[in-house]
Design a protein around this motif. Structure first.
Motif, short mmCIF file in Angstrom:
data_model
loop_
_atom_site.label_atom_id
_atom_site.label_comp_id
_atom_site.label_asym_id
_atom_site.label_seq_id
_atom_site.Cartn_x
_atom_site.Cartn_y
_atom_site.Cartn_z
N CYS A 1 0.82 -1.21 0.00
CA CYS A 1 0.00 0.00 0.00
C CYS A 1 0.86 1.26 0.00
CB CYS A 1 -0.94 0.00 1.20
SG CYS A 1 -2.23 -1.27 1.12
N LYS A 2 2.07 1.16 0.55
CA LYS A 2 2.97 2.32 0.53
C LYS A 2 3.34 2.71 -0.90
CE LYS A 2 5.02 1.49 5.09
NZ LYS A 2 6.27 1.21 5.85
N ASP A 3 3.47 1.71 -1.76
CA ASP A 3 3.77 2.00 -3.17
C ASP A 3 2.59 2.70 -3.85
OD1 ASP A 3 6.33 0.93 -3.13
OD2 ASP A 3 5.63 -1.09 -3.60
N ILE A 4 1.37 2.31 -3.46
CA ILE A 4 0.19 2.97 -4.01
C ILE A 4 0.15 4.43 -3.55
CG2 ILE A 4 -2.32 2.97 -4.12
CD1 ILE A 4 -1.10 0.58 -5.51
N GLU A 5 0.45 4.66 -2.29
CA GLU A 5 0.48 6.02 -1.75
C GLU A 5 1.54 6.86 -2.48
OE1 GLU A 5 1.26 5.43 2.35
OE2 GLU A 5 -0.83 4.97 2.88
N LYS A 6 2.70 6.27 -2.71
CA LYS A 6 3.76 7.01 -3.40
C LYS A 6 3.35 7.33 -4.84
CE LYS A 6 8.67 7.01 -4.56
NZ LYS A 6 9.96 6.28 -4.53
N ALA A 7 2.68 6.37 -5.50
CA ALA A 7 2.22 6.60 -6.88
C ALA A 7 1.27 7.80 -6.92
CB ALA A 7 1.54 5.36 -7.43
N ILE A 8 0.35 7.86 -5.96
CA ILE A 8 -0.61 8.97 -5.91
C ILE A 8 0.11 10.30 -5.70
CG2 ILE A 8 -2.50 9.96 -4.54
CD1 ILE A 8 -3.49 7.08 -4.10
N GLU A 9 1.15 10.28 -4.88
CA GLU A 9 1.94 11.50 -4.66
C GLU A 9 2.66 11.95 -5.92
OE1 GLU A 9 4.57 10.52 -1.50
OE2 GLU A 9 3.01 10.45 0.04
N LEU A 10 3.06 10.98 -6.75
CA LEU A 10 3.85 11.29 -7.94
C LEU A 10 3.00 11.75 -9.13
CD1 LEU A 10 6.38 8.32 -7.84
CD2 LEU A 10 6.93 10.73 -7.48
N PHE A 11 1.74 11.33 -9.18
CA PHE A 11 0.92 11.64 -10.35
C PHE A 11 0.83 13.14 -10.67
CE2 PHE A 11 -1.01 7.31 -10.35
CZ PHE A 11 -0.88 7.06 -11.71
N PRO A 12 0.61 14.03 -9.68
CA PRO A 12 0.44 15.45 -10.01
C PRO A 12 1.63 16.07 -10.73
CG PRO A 12 -0.33 15.01 -7.79
CD PRO A 12 0.37 13.78 -8.24
N ASN A 13 2.84 15.58 -10.44
CA ASN A 13 4.03 16.16 -11.04
C ASN A 13 4.59 15.34 -12.19
OD1 ASN A 13 4.16 18.37 -9.21
ND2 ASN A 13 5.02 17.01 -7.65
N PHE A 14 3.88 14.26 -12.54
CA PHE A 14 4.37 13.42 -13.64
C PHE A 14 4.12 14.12 -14.97
CE2 PHE A 14 3.55 10.13 -16.88
CZ PHE A 14 4.81 9.55 -16.91
N LYS A 15 5.15 14.20 -15.79
CA LYS A 15 5.05 14.88 -17.08
C LYS A 15 5.39 13.90 -18.20
CE LYS A 15 4.23 19.11 -15.55
NZ LYS A 15 3.98 18.75 -14.14
N PRO A 16 4.37 13.41 -18.92
CA PRO A 16 4.66 12.55 -20.07
C PRO A 16 5.38 13.34 -21.16
CG PRO A 16 2.34 13.14 -20.02
CD PRO A 16 2.94 13.66 -18.74
N GLU A 17 6.02 12.63 -22.07
CA GLU A 17 6.80 13.30 -23.11
C GLU A 17 5.94 14.17 -24.02
OE1 GLU A 17 9.58 10.88 -25.28
OE2 GLU A 17 9.87 9.55 -23.56
N SER A 18 4.70 13.78 -24.22
CA SER A 18 3.79 14.56 -25.06
C SER A 18 2.37 14.30 -24.59
CB SER A 18 3.93 14.16 -26.54
OG SER A 18 3.28 12.93 -26.79
N ALA A 19 1.44 15.01 -25.21
CA ALA A 19 0.03 14.82 -24.86
C ALA A 19 -0.47 13.44 -25.23
CB ALA A 19 -0.82 15.88 -25.57
#
Length: 207
Positions: free
Chosen positions: A170-188
């Protein structure tokens, strides 16, 4: 020199038009998919893949669509046809990109489709491969939330199967949620999915 300049201008113009057509096609395919027109979206991705043989993304999305459709399908013949098609197009994507974590994750998900469809037949065949794919993706991109989410879900499913505690993941799920807002894919058009799914999984962790 004048002729060379004209040729260069024509080449740049052709490349720009090709990119524009690719972007327009991808945008339209995503719109169709978002409107739940799966068949039309998939067919458009297929046309884009044929027209743009050096682009891995349309192949990726055809594979992903067939993988996703399989979760709701019970007919063995349809399941096999969809997963065979998913693998065919993913193989095309694999040939166009190297060390691509999106492709690694999707390969793991396709193998997981087979395991979910017939665990007795495919569990032993694919389980270790799935784990290896997720571990490789994690080594390549430990801060990619889609990698963290998918790897954690697989580990949780394995833990449930063997009667083990799922809480450590579950800690990995929590970390994933924290990372999503700042995740920048290479393109749209690059993969950027999973935030809502991660939130759903976290709820089950807290129950």
């Amino acid at each position: 020199m004048k002729h060379l300049i004209i040729i260069a201008v024509l080449l740049v113009s052709a490349i720009t038009n090709a990119q524009t057509n690719f972007e327009k096609g991808m945008q339209k395919a995503f719109e169709l998919w978002g409107q739940n027109n799966w068949t039309e979206a998939e067919q458009l991705f297929e046309r884009i893949a044929a027209a743009e043989p050096n682009e891995w993304l349309p192949n990726y999305y055809i594979a992903q669509m067939n993988s996703l459709k399989t979760w709701e399908e019970k007919d063995p013949k349809i399941v096999k046809a969809q997963l065979d098609k998913a693998q065919e197009y993913l193989n095309s994507a694999i040939g166009l990109t190297k060390d691509n974590v999106d492709v690694l994750v999707l390969q793991a998900q396709i193998y997981t489709n087979w395991v979910a469809f017939d665990g007795m037949t495919y569990g032993m065949k694919y389980s270790a491969k799935i784990t290896d794919l997720y571990n490789t993706a994690y080594r390549l991109a430990p801060d990619n939330p889609m990698v963290l989410l998918s790897r954690a879900e697989w580990n949780m499913g394995s833990a449930r199967y063997f009667g083990q505690d799922t809480k450590p993941f579950c800690k990995d799920i929590e970390k994933a949620i924290e990372l999503f807002p700042n995740f920048k894919p290479e393109s749209a058009f690059h993969p950027n999915w999973g935030k809502e799914r991660a939130e759903e999984v976290l709820k089950s962790c807290n129950n």
